[in-house]
Design a protein around this motif. Sequence first.
Motif, PDB file in Angstrom:
ATOM      1  N   GLY A 109       0.779  -1.227   0.000  1.00 35.01           N
ATOM      2  CA  GLY A 109       0.000   0.000   0.000  1.00 35.01           C
ATOM      3  C   GLY A 109       0.813   1.280   0.000  1.00 35.01           C
ATOM      4  O   GLY A 109       0.252   2.378  -0.026  1.00 35.01           O
ATOM      5  N   ARG A 110       2.142   1.186   0.008  1.00 32.44           N
ATOM      6  CA  ARG A 110       2.979   2.382   0.072  1.00 32.44           C
ATOM      7  C   ARG A 110       2.867   3.203  -1.203  1.00 32.44           C
ATOM      8  O   ARG A 110       2.885   2.675  -2.313  1.00 32.44           O
ATOM      9  N   ILE A 111       2.740   4.500  -1.022  1.00 37.32           N
ATOM     10  CA  ILE A 111       2.619   5.420  -2.138  1.00 37.32           C
ATOM     11  C   ILE A 111       3.950   5.505  -2.865  1.00 37.32           C
ATOM     12  O   ILE A 111       5.004   5.663  -2.244  1.00 37.32           O
ATOM     13  N   ASP A 112       3.904   5.395  -4.186  1.00 30.85           N
ATOM     14  CA  ASP A 112       5.096   5.466  -5.022  1.00 30.85           C
ATOM     15  C   ASP A 112       5.354   6.932  -5.371  1.00 30.85           C
ATOM     16  O   ASP A 112       4.684   7.501  -6.233  1.00 30.85           O
ATOM     17  N   THR A 113       6.316   7.539  -4.734  1.00 32.04           N
ATOM     18  CA  THR A 113       6.580   8.967  -4.946  1.00 32.04           C
ATOM     19  C   THR A 113       7.370   9.234  -6.224  1.00 32.04           C
ATOM     20  O   THR A 113       7.597  10.399  -6.577  1.00 32.04           O
ATOM     21  N   THR A 114       7.794   8.171  -6.938  1.00 28.18           N
ATOM     22  CA  THR A 114       8.454   8.387  -8.234  1.00 28.18           C
ATOM     23  C   THR A 114       7.446   8.525  -9.367  1.00 28.18           C
ATOM     24  O   THR A 114       7.803   8.949 -10.461  1.00 28.18           O
ATOM     25  N   PHE A 115       6.207   8.147  -9.113  1.00 29.10           N
ATOM     26  CA  PHE A 115       5.140   8.308 -10.111  1.00 29.10           C
ATOM     27  C   PHE A 115       4.467   9.648  -9.836  1.00 29.10           C
ATOM     28  O   PHE A 115       3.681   9.787  -8.903  1.00 29.10           O
TER      29      PHE A 115
END
Length: 445
Positions: A109-115
């Motif tokens: 569930g971790r938000i992908d901060t590279t997207f």
Amino acid sequence: MTTSRDHPRATPARRRRRRRAATAVVAALAVAGGALPPSPALAVNATHTTVVDTNPVDWTPHALDGTVYRILQIGNRVYLAGSFTKVRNAGQTAQLAMPRLVAIDATTGRIDTTFRPVVNGTVKALAASPDGRSLYLGGAFTTVNGVAAPRVARVDAATGARVAGFAPAALNNQVNDMRLVGNRLILGGAFQTGGGVTRRALAALDATTGAADASVNLRIEGPRKTTSGATAPVKIEALDVSADGRRLVFVGNFSSVAGVARHQLAVANLTDTGATLSGWSTLRYQPQCAASMPTYLRGVDISPDGTWFVAVTTGAAFPGTLCDAASRFEFGTETGGRQPTWVNYTGGDTLLSVAITGAAVYVGGHQRWLDNPYGRDSAGAGPVSRPGIGAIHPTTGKALAWNPTKDRGVGTAELYATDRGLWVGSDTVTVAGEYHARVAFLPLP
């Protein structure tokens, strides 16, 4: 068909087999290179042998405002789209300004901060490219990453960068739903023109270039009027395509398709060369419901095997109509006068979303009850409490015992089943008595 109470809890081995089978299907479709339409297969709700758990996982992130309108999984990424502007990871306090479209890890569930795409308006529709490397967006936006993108865009699935060479024909109003079928991106929405040519509510684009595709031109006409005489532009609220890519069902504010009467719901046949109106039709959505609603159809989903579908509605409680109800229809022969196999009424509350998994027909909205045909904005004889979300037996049309509960708000806008469970998107923050802001995931047992 059996309900969840008739099945033993799935073993770890069974869950692994389900996941391997789903992965094999996706891989085979990618290798086939278009021999079968892969995107409908990815967008079709997964087949389950039991209902999902009523206890959501604890690891989903939170959208802190707006609404989550659409959810789609590609590989181990899950994309959340909507009108939200801020998100945060579960168990953390830091708020991230990542408006309208985010990617998260499907397992943690971790938000992908590279997207990090920058979209200037609401995103209401998503579709995956056959190779899983890019993501199509539809909605009310007009720019993506600072470049003109009139309601449709294609971005890199890992970074959110625009995909070079995709320059979509301009639409003059928003997209509400989309499906990728072969190399055609089929769009439904409130637009009246595409690329400067009349294309009311339904259009197609070349999935590689974005150029207008004239092969889908069903001439959606005749916006329905309210009983007070008011009109609204013809539009499509939702659409779905069968897993084999051969059937299209769409719902919205129209009364004519391809010059033939079709009230609010129509079926089309898709081929390599275009789309033609099916002879399948029903008159059950011709009557008016609430005077303020030219169309009361809100959602539609085709069964995983492609033989039937369910439509859900708003409209208030009017005896003899299909307002505020979920209705199952069989495709069968392409004839007129079709009647629903079953109808499940809320008794006067809106349903917005539906997902068919085989074990259940999940419905969401701001309903208080199911099994409530005698309710008139009230509990009639024999209803069951199913606030915000519920499950219906696919064969009998009666509510299953499954009842996680959810706060109601405007309603549950999205239900999306994967091989691991059911994703829920909405404008509210509580599911099963727990804090899950605007997104939750209910796993298979």
